[in-house]
Design a protein around this motif. Structure first.
Motif, PDB file in Angstrom:
ATOM      1  N   ASP A   1     -17.760  63.055 -34.960  1.00  0.00           N
ATOM      2  CA  ASP A   1     -17.865  64.450 -34.540  1.00  0.00           C
ATOM      3  C   ASP A   1     -18.798  65.133 -35.542  1.00  0.00           C
ATOM      4  O   ASP A   1     -18.427  65.382 -36.683  1.00  0.00           O
ATOM      5  N   MET A   2     -20.031  65.408 -35.122  1.00  0.00           N
ATOM      6  CA  MET A   2     -21.005  66.069 -36.004  1.00  0.00           C
ATOM      7  C   MET A   2     -21.334  67.451 -35.463  1.00  0.00           C
ATOM      8  O   MET A   2     -22.441  67.969 -35.656  1.00  0.00           O
ATOM      9  N   VAL A   3     -20.348  68.021 -34.767  1.00  0.00           N
ATOM     10  CA  VAL A   3     -20.557  69.274 -34.055  1.00  0.00           C
ATOM     11  C   VAL A   3     -21.110  70.373 -34.951  1.00  0.00           C
ATOM     12  O   VAL A   3     -22.051  71.077 -34.580  1.00  0.00           O
TER      13      VAL A   3
ATOM     14  N   THR B   1     -14.754  62.714 -38.466  1.00  0.00           N
ATOM     15  CA  THR B   1     -15.377  64.034 -38.336  1.00  0.00           C
ATOM     16  C   THR B   1     -16.338  64.221 -39.498  1.00  0.00           C
ATOM     17  O   THR B   1     -15.912  64.265 -40.653  1.00  0.00           O
ATOM     18  N   ALA B   2     -17.628  64.270 -39.198  1.00  0.00           N
ATOM     19  CA  ALA B   2     -18.638  64.415 -40.243  1.00  0.00           C
ATOM     20  C   ALA B   2     -18.500  65.769 -40.922  1.00  0.00           C
ATOM     21  O   ALA B   2     -18.799  65.904 -42.108  1.00  0.00           O
TER      22      ALA B   2
ATOM     23  N   THR C   1     -21.037  56.083 -31.588  1.00  0.00           N
ATOM     24  CA  THR C   1     -21.228  57.299 -30.815  1.00  0.00           C
ATOM     25  C   THR C   1     -21.064  58.527 -31.700  1.00  0.00           C
ATOM     26  O   THR C   1     -20.289  58.511 -32.664  1.00  0.00           O
ATOM     27  N   ALA C   2     -21.818  59.563 -31.397  1.00  0.00           N
ATOM     28  CA  ALA C   2     -21.682  60.840 -32.098  1.00  0.00           C
ATOM     29  C   ALA C   2     -21.994  61.956 -31.106  1.00  0.00           C
ATOM     30  O   ALA C   2     -22.541  61.697 -30.028  1.00  0.00           O
TER      31      ALA C   2
ATOM     32  N   VAL D   1      -7.480  62.806 -39.676  1.00  0.00           N
ATOM     33  CA  VAL D   1      -7.168  64.196 -39.348  1.00  0.00           C
ATOM     34  C   VAL D   1      -7.028  65.032 -40.607  1.00  0.00           C
ATOM     35  O   VAL D   1      -6.182  64.755 -41.461  1.00  0.00           O
ATOM     36  N   ASN D   2      -7.857  66.062 -40.723  1.00  0.00           N
ATOM     37  CA  ASN D   2      -7.755  66.949 -41.894  1.00  0.00           C
ATOM     38  C   ASN D   2      -8.089  68.384 -41.577  1.00  0.00           C
ATOM     39  O   ASN D   2      -8.518  69.151 -42.446  1.00  0.00           O
ATOM     40  N   GLY D   3      -7.885  68.770 -40.320  1.00  0.00           N
ATOM     41  CA  GLY D   3      -8.173  70.151 -39.935  1.00  0.00           C
ATOM     42  C   GLY D   3      -8.021  70.301 -38.429  1.00  0.00           C
ATOM     43  O   GLY D   3      -7.691  69.338 -37.728  1.00  0.00           O
ATOM     44  N   SER D   4      -8.272  71.498 -37.943  1.00  0.00           N
ATOM     45  CA  SER D   4      -8.007  71.810 -36.533  1.00  0.00           C
ATOM     46  C   SER D   4      -8.810  70.981 -35.546  1.00  0.00           C
ATOM     47  O   SER D   4      -8.296  70.612 -34.489  1.00  0.00           O
ATOM     48  N   PHE D   5     -10.065  70.705 -35.865  1.00  0.00           N
ATOM     49  CA  PHE D   5     -10.895  70.034 -34.876  1.00  0.00           C
ATOM     50  C   PHE D   5     -10.635  68.542 -34.840  1.00  0.00           C
ATOM     51  O   PHE D   5     -10.558  67.941 -33.764  1.00  0.00           O
ATOM     52  N   SER D   6     -10.445  67.920 -36.025  1.00  0.00           N
ATOM     53  CA  SER D   6     -10.085  66.510 -36.026  1.00  0.00           C
ATOM     54  C   SER D   6      -8.700  66.334 -35.396  1.00  0.00           C
ATOM     55  O   SER D   6      -8.438  65.335 -34.717  1.00  0.00           O
ATOM     56  N   LYS D   7      -7.845  67.315 -35.569  1.00  0.00           N
ATOM     57  CA  LYS D   7      -6.517  67.252 -34.961  1.00  0.00           C
ATOM     58  C   LYS D   7      -6.603  67.329 -33.438  1.00  0.00           C
ATOM     59  O   LYS D   7      -5.880  66.639 -32.728  1.00  0.00           O
ATOM     60  N   LYS D   8      -7.498  68.187 -32.933  1.00  0.00           N
ATOM     61  CA  LYS D   8      -7.620  68.320 -31.477  1.00  0.00           C
ATOM     62  C   LYS D   8      -8.080  67.019 -30.830  1.00  0.00           C
ATOM     63  O   LYS D   8      -7.614  66.657 -29.746  1.00  0.00           O
ATOM     64  N   PHE D   9      -8.983  66.318 -31.497  1.00  0.00           N
ATOM     65  CA  PHE D   9      -9.488  65.034 -30.988  1.00  0.00           C
ATOM     66  C   PHE D   9      -8.285  64.087 -30.840  1.00  0.00           C
ATOM     67  O   PHE D   9      -8.089  63.414 -29.829  1.00  0.00           O
ATOM     68  N   TYR D  10      -7.429  64.088 -31.871  1.00  0.00           N
ATOM     69  CA  TYR D  10      -6.200  63.276 -31.891  1.00  0.00           C
ATOM     70  C   TYR D  10      -5.248  63.717 -30.770  1.00  0.00           C
ATOM     71  O   TYR D  10      -4.722  62.897 -30.013  1.00  0.00           O
TER      72      TYR D  10
END
Lengths: 359, 359
Positions: free
Chosen positions: B165-167, B135-136, B182-183, B88-97
């Motif tokens: 996560d390669m969004v 998160t890529a 998976t990606a 986790v190092n930002g909003s999107f990786s945090k949301k996944f968590y």
């Protein structure tokens, strides 16, 4: 040469849809932020038009999902701790029931044969059901459940949630959103848009239940849980990046429909349905599938094909006149036709279809 | 006067997208059945183009959802019985968590400050984690995790699933789909399409896990569970009515990108990113936010604004030249800019942006 679709979803595009998409590209709506004032005003406009069109109270949330199928899952997740009850009379009402079981809930069903419908008086609701799932229009069999019957069901079961699947009939059914708790549809049926958006209408009581379930450590989902949806809805936003263009176009189509007027749309729908059912009745190779006239769908007309091949009729009508009729659902593919009667096709087009089918 | 968007999603449309949508309307793709041969060939074409573009093995399923956000939920639901682990190092990786916790799983995290990235050597994976979420490209902070580091992580943890996560970077990262499990991405970033479709790539090991979880009476979801998705995928169909037009357009965009060539796209992306980072370095009012050059995103360039108002810069650039820069994420809105560097904008457009920003 463009075809005219009488298919029950995806369906014929509402006449103004393509222009609305052109406008959306012109406005660069594919690039705007979903957290911008511009998007919020688009969402708000769509909500306002739907409120007018379908007489939805201010207190109800109007949310967007990827599909109506998703909403079956979300409704169960957000309102059913243990038990749900389903009126099952076809493939789509059955799927709603199956979803409840897949979500490890105790799902009761009252099942009727394919082609038959439900009236309030015959329904016994299991005592501990938290949610009653009804289908305003069973797309597979062409059976409708009239709003009055659904309303009676809710009034007799005030402590239970009543959900209405209006996927293949919205905005036609005159549902009372002060009575029912939740309803939903997708855009690729009577709203005549390309698929890619579900619309979920839910009241505050549903939100309350989902919040309560959350404190009881139930798993109510994540981004599309009711608390998440309602919270974002307060500012006309969505939890995730939504199908912005479809939300815009839905608002425009609803606006176009409001200019016509919902009462006019309802009358026209019934007039066209009557033409189709009369034709089937008089025809020597078709017969109306749904025996009880009160259960006959006004938006999806299902007929048995007698003495001919359903596939041949579909092929012939397409070859002769570029009209595409819907085939029977599943096992009924060989023996039935499903003729969609959505707002996108007018009386003249329905009459033309009938003329072609008379051969 | 049309604007050019340098926003990290929704974003500038890929140059051919509008024409592909016009073609889609001409072909009446908004009306065709999602259970027709025509649709199946559209899905197949899109899959084939993505396999070529992103070097995805035949054994991997390629599925479509309403959004990438949905995929966070589906991945956890389908592969995590008890424990997940998140970088986790930002909003999107945090949301996944956060989603994992909301789904009542035991979610571990290794957190780093906003603007910092992860390398394999510093990561300790909790023993009982079933899934490692990487998160890529952390869209909020402009931090990338290089494929080599992600691959090392998987090789050292063969018994655990690795999700990427390669969004906001697909198709740029050169991920080895024979290594990771998976990606996923969504179409409104580097593929330059209007939002409304997520794309989930998953291997058979994930399907196996979800089937096992099902027999253990875990709740793996319904229509978008991996068993459901894989089953429909065998015939190039979807469980529900999907965004048919977007699936068609994605296939066309991937085909356009294949004509350019993925290696060329990668080189161009890096060339444009270098121009932007160089400019920021030399600028007296900008500084590069991400200190470690190896963690600097190539598709979302994040800069601190020094001595000026970020909002003013954005306003000025739009007023002067109709270019729209992305604002900083969340709390960083006032002090940062996020400049998207997706495939839709070419070198000339990036150079033009730099010229305008030099004032």
């Amino acid at each position: 040469m463009r075809k005219t679709y009488f298919t029950p979803g995806p369906a014929e595009l509402f006449p103004t849809v393509e222009q609305h998409y052109r406008d959306a590209f012109e406005l660069q709506l594919g690039s705007i932020s979903h957290r911008s004032a511009q998007f919020r005003s688009i969402y708000q406009h769509t909500v306002e038009q739907l409120r007018i069109l379908m007489d939805i109270p201010e207190s109800n949330g109007i949310f967007f999902t990827g599909s109506a199928t998703e909403i079956w899952e979300r409704i169960i997740q957000n309102t059913v701790e243990h038990e749900s009850f389903h009126l099952v009379n076809g493939s789509f009402s059955k799927k709603f029931y199956d979803f409840s079981k897949e979500l490890n809930k105790y799902a009761h069903q009252y099942e009727k044969p394919f082609g038959e419908g439900f009236d309030y008086a015959e329904i016994t609701v299991p005592e501990y059901s938290e949610l009653i799932c009804t289908t305003a229009n069973e797309t597979s069999s062409g059976v409708q459940m009239r709003p009055a019957e659904i309303h009676k069901l809710k009034r007799a079961n005030k402590d239970k949630f009543v959900a209405v699947d209006m996927v293949s009939s919205a905005p036609y059914p005159d549902l009372d959103f002060n009575t029912i708790d939740t309803a939903f549809f997708s855009v690729q049926k009577s709203f005549g848009m390309p698929a890619g958006l579900g619309c979920w209408i839910a009241n505050p009581a549903m939100l309350e239940k989902s919040n309560r379930m959350k404190t009881h450590e139930n798993q109510i989902g994540t981004y599309h849980s009711l608390p998440s949806l309602f919270k974002n809805f307060e500012k006309f936003e969505t939890p995730e990046t939504p199908n912005v263009m479809a939300i815009y176009v839905l608002g425009k189509v609803a606006e176009d429909m409001n200019k016509i007027g919902i009462e006019t749309i309802r009358k026209e729908t019934e007039r066209k349905a009557k033409l189709l059912y009369s034709f089937a009745e008089k025809s020597d190779f078709l017969e109306i599938f749904v025996k009880n006239p009160e259960h006959r769908s006004q938006t999806v007309v299902v007929v048995n094909v007698v003495g001919r091949s359903a596939a041949d009729i579909i092929k012939q009508v397409q070859a002769d006149a570029n009209l595409v009729i819907g085939s029977g659902y599943g096992d009924f593919k060989a023996s039935q036709l499903r003729i969609a009667n959505f707002a996108a096709v007018n009386v003249e087009q329905v009459e033309a279809l009938i003329e072609v089918m008379k051969k």
